[in-house]
Design a protein around this motif. Sequence first.
Motif, PDB file in Angstrom:
ATOM      1  N   TYR A  96       0.863  -1.194   0.000  1.00 12.63           N
ATOM      2  CA  TYR A  96       0.000   0.000   0.000  1.00 12.63           C
ATOM      3  C   TYR A  96       0.888   1.228   0.000  1.00 12.63           C
ATOM      4  O   TYR A  96       2.086   1.151   0.308  1.00 12.63           O
ATOM      5  CB  TYR A  96      -0.877  -0.016   1.267  1.00 12.63           C
ATOM      6  N   GLU A  97       0.283   2.372  -0.303  1.00 14.26           N
ATOM      7  CA  GLU A  97       0.961   3.665  -0.150  1.00 14.26           C
ATOM      8  C   GLU A  97      -0.082   4.684   0.280  1.00 14.26           C
ATOM      9  O   GLU A  97      -0.903   5.109  -0.523  1.00 14.26           O
ATOM     10  CB  GLU A  97       1.613   4.104  -1.474  1.00 14.26           C
ATOM     11  N   CYS A  98      -0.066   5.050   1.545  1.00 10.34           N
ATOM     12  CA  CYS A  98      -0.986   6.078   2.053  1.00 10.34           C
ATOM     13  C   CYS A  98      -0.522   7.447   1.552  1.00 10.34           C
ATOM     14  O   CYS A  98       0.620   7.829   1.791  1.00 10.34           O
ATOM     15  CB  CYS A  98      -0.996   6.044   3.578  1.00 10.34           C
ATOM     16  N   GLU A  99      -1.401   8.154   0.848  1.00  6.53           N
ATOM     17  CA  GLU A  99      -0.989   9.420   0.242  1.00  6.53           C
ATOM     18  C   GLU A  99      -2.046  10.504   0.398  1.00  6.53           C
ATOM     19  O   GLU A  99      -3.247  10.252   0.231  1.00  6.53           O
ATOM     20  CB  GLU A  99      -0.728   9.223  -1.262  1.00  6.53           C
ATOM     21  N   LEU A 100      -1.590  11.700   0.676  1.00  8.24           N
ATOM     22  CA  LEU A 100      -2.468  12.864   0.635  1.00  8.24           C
ATOM     23  C   LEU A 100      -2.751  13.180  -0.837  1.00  8.24           C
ATOM     24  O   LEU A 100      -1.818  13.364  -1.626  1.00  8.24           O
ATOM     25  CB  LEU A 100      -1.790  14.065   1.302  1.00  8.24           C
ATOM     26  N   ALA A 101      -4.039  13.219  -1.189  1.00  6.83           N
ATOM     27  CA  ALA A 101      -4.425  13.529  -2.575  1.00  6.83           C
ATOM     28  C   ALA A 101      -4.969  14.952  -2.611  1.00  6.83           C
ATOM     29  O   ALA A 101      -5.915  15.288  -1.899  1.00  6.83           O
ATOM     30  CB  ALA A 101      -5.470  12.545  -3.064  1.00  6.83           C
ATOM     31  N   VAL A 102      -4.340  15.777  -3.435  1.00  5.33           N
ATOM     32  CA  VAL A 102      -4.740  17.178  -3.571  1.00  5.33           C
ATOM     33  C   VAL A 102      -5.670  17.285  -4.777  1.00  5.33           C
ATOM     34  O   VAL A 102      -5.317  16.845  -5.872  1.00  5.33           O
ATOM     35  CB  VAL A 102      -3.497  18.072  -3.797  1.00  5.33           C
ATOM     36  N   VAL A 103      -6.839  17.863  -4.571  1.00  5.12           N
ATOM     37  CA  VAL A 103      -7.804  18.009  -5.669  1.00  5.12           C
ATOM     38  C   VAL A 103      -7.825  19.466  -6.109  1.00  5.12           C
ATOM     39  O   VAL A 103      -8.028  20.376  -5.289  1.00  5.12           O
ATOM     40  CB  VAL A 103      -9.210  17.550  -5.233  1.00  5.12           C
ATOM     41  N   ILE A 104      -7.594  19.670  -7.389  1.00  9.31           N
ATOM     42  CA  ILE A 104      -7.552  21.030  -7.947  1.00  9.31           C
ATOM     43  C   ILE A 104      -8.988  21.551  -8.126  1.00  9.31           C
ATOM     44  O   ILE A 104      -9.886  20.803  -8.523  1.00  9.31           O
ATOM     45  CB  ILE A 104      -6.792  21.020  -9.295  1.00  9.31           C
ATOM     46  N   GLY A 105      -9.189  22.837  -7.824  1.00 11.79           N
ATOM     47  CA  GLY A 105     -10.534  23.412  -7.848  1.00 11.79           C
ATOM     48  C   GLY A 105     -10.830  24.301  -9.046  1.00 11.79           C
ATOM     49  O   GLY A 105     -11.985  24.533  -9.385  1.00 11.79           O
ATOM     50  N   ARG A 106      -9.770  24.834  -9.683  1.00  7.07           N
ATOM     51  CA  ARG A 106     -10.013  25.660 -10.870  1.00  7.07           C
ATOM     52  C   ARG A 106      -8.776  25.663 -11.767  1.00  7.07           C
ATOM     53  O   ARG A 106      -7.663  25.366 -11.326  1.00  7.07           O
ATOM     54  CB  ARG A 106     -10.417  27.085 -10.495  1.00  7.07           C
ATOM     55  N   SER A 107      -9.007  26.027 -13.018  1.00 10.79           N
ATOM     56  CA  SER A 107      -7.937  25.963 -14.013  1.00 10.79           C
ATOM     57  C   SER A 107      -6.873  27.020 -13.755  1.00 10.79           C
ATOM     58  O   SER A 107      -7.191  28.125 -13.314  1.00 10.79           O
ATOM     59  CB  SER A 107      -8.493  26.199 -15.423  1.00 10.79           C
ATOM     60  N   GLY A 108      -5.644  26.659 -14.073  1.00 13.97           N
ATOM     61  CA  GLY A 108      -4.572  27.638 -13.948  1.00 13.97           C
ATOM     62  C   GLY A 108      -3.337  27.202 -14.706  1.00 13.97           C
ATOM     63  O   GLY A 108      -3.093  26.019 -14.921  1.00 13.97           O
ATOM     64  N   ARG A 109      -2.566  28.192 -15.117  1.00  6.72           N
ATOM     65  CA  ARG A 109      -1.312  27.974 -15.832  1.00  6.72           C
ATOM     66  C   ARG A 109      -0.298  28.938 -15.231  1.00  6.72           C
ATOM     67  O   ARG A 109      -0.671  30.055 -14.844  1.00  6.72           O
ATOM     68  CB  ARG A 109      -1.565  28.251 -17.328  1.00  6.72           C
ATOM     69  N   LEU A 200       4.027  21.771 -12.079  1.00 11.25           N
ATOM     70  CA  LEU A 200       3.146  21.194 -13.110  1.00 11.25           C
ATOM     71  C   LEU A 200       2.573  22.281 -14.007  1.00 11.25           C
ATOM     72  O   LEU A 200       2.539  22.143 -15.233  1.00 11.25           O
ATOM     73  CB  LEU A 200       2.004  20.419 -12.443  1.00 11.25           C
ATOM     74  N   SER A 201       2.123  23.386 -13.389  1.00 11.40           N
ATOM     75  CA  SER A 201       1.443  24.410 -14.180  1.00 11.40           C
ATOM     76  C   SER A 201       2.428  25.254 -14.987  1.00 11.40           C
ATOM     77  O   SER A 201       2.023  26.093 -15.776  1.00 11.40           O
ATOM     78  CB  SER A 201       0.589  25.304 -13.278  1.00 11.40           C
ATOM     79  N   SER A 202       3.737  25.002 -14.813  1.00 12.70           N
ATOM     80  CA  SER A 202       4.718  25.740 -15.619  1.00 12.70           C
ATOM     81  C   SER A 202       4.768  25.207 -17.046  1.00 12.70           C
ATOM     82  O   SER A 202       5.226  25.886 -17.948  1.00 12.70           O
ATOM     83  CB  SER A 202       6.107  25.666 -14.983  1.00 12.70           C
ATOM     84  N   PHE A 203       4.283  23.967 -17.250  1.00  9.01           N
ATOM     85  CA  PHE A 203       4.307  23.428 -18.621  1.00  9.01           C
ATOM     86  C   PHE A 203       2.969  22.861 -19.069  1.00  9.01           C
ATOM     87  O   PHE A 203       2.812  22.437 -20.202  1.00  9.01           O
ATOM     88  CB  PHE A 203       5.419  22.380 -18.783  1.00  9.01           C
ATOM     89  N   MET A 204       1.977  22.797 -18.186  1.00 10.92           N
ATOM     90  CA  MET A 204       0.646  22.342 -18.605  1.00 10.92           C
ATOM     91  C   MET A 204      -0.418  22.994 -17.730  1.00 10.92           C
ATOM     92  O   MET A 204      -0.154  23.383 -16.599  1.00 10.92           O
ATOM     93  CB  MET A 204       0.551  20.816 -18.542  1.00 10.92           C
ATOM     94  N   THR A 205      -1.613  23.099 -18.297  1.00 15.46           N
ATOM     95  CA  THR A 205      -2.723  23.697 -17.548  1.00 15.46           C
ATOM     96  C   THR A 205      -3.231  22.702 -16.524  1.00 15.46           C
ATOM     97  O   THR A 205      -3.441  21.530 -16.844  1.00 15.46           O
ATOM     98  CB  THR A 205      -3.862  24.069 -18.523  1.00 15.46           C
ATOM     99  N   LEU A 206      -3.403  23.160 -15.313  1.00 14.17           N
ATOM    100  CA  LEU A 206      -4.086  22.341 -14.309  1.00 14.17           C
ATOM    101  C   LEU A 206      -5.575  22.661 -14.390  1.00 14.17           C
ATOM    102  O   LEU A 206      -5.951  23.812 -14.601  1.00 14.17           O
ATOM    103  CB  LEU A 206      -3.547  22.642 -12.911  1.00 14.17           C
TER     104      LEU A 206
END
Length: 246
Positions: A96-109, A200-206
């Motif tokens: 297993y791997e217990c991980e904090l999952a971050v959910v993005i709420g709006r688009s950004g670059r 991540l947002s330096s090369f792709m849109t979140l």
Amino acid sequence: MKHGRVAYKGQIHHVVELEGRIQTEIGSVVNEEDVVWLPPIVPSTIFALGLNYADHANELSFKAPEEPLLFLKGPNTLVGHKGETIRPSDVTFMHYECELAVVIGRSGRNIKQSDAYDYVAGYTIANDYALRDYLENYYRPNFRVKNRDMCTPIGPWLVDKEDIKDPMNLKLYTYVNGKKTQEGSTKNMIFSIPFLIEYLSSFMTLNKNDIILTGTPKGAVDTKVGDVIVTEIEGIGKLENTIIAD
Ligand code: MG
């Protein structure tokens, strides 16, 4: 507030937590035992970090990375709270791997670290199972290790970011059949949440409902068919999964 998705009486409902019970969007309050838990959001892109805790890299005899080690997961991999994950019969080491999952709420670059949390909707728990037998090394795509159906339990709740004071200082735990086998803190991440969002947002849109799995601390042990695995993160909840045979 805690948000979830469940199946109840043949329909999918968007629900919130109400005093330990579940309230549907039309106001009915139901018990946990009466629903089937689904992943709390329908994902857009799912990012995952390899070796984002130095102590975990160490226990696997890998060098801690100098730049984020990212891979993608398909939506087929997600399974809700109290779901099942298959251990293939030819595997000798599945952890297993217990991980904090971050959910993005709006688009950004090109998001700056100082603005990163403005783009976060909230947090949930993921268990990013790994089948080490299929891993060649960290420089090859690890599709067979990380993209199996139902190999990533997630949930039960998406917790609003406003309810988590400091996501970079949360305790993580994993229990195998009730015995604690993993313990760590998000403060020991190599690459922080703001850093990852800027990177991540330096090369792709979140985009809204993108999910970033932020890696796991040390304490990875082999699991067997029939084991019940609970991954827990302080303030976010407990995610349960059972390992089944092929
Ligand atoms: Mg992982």
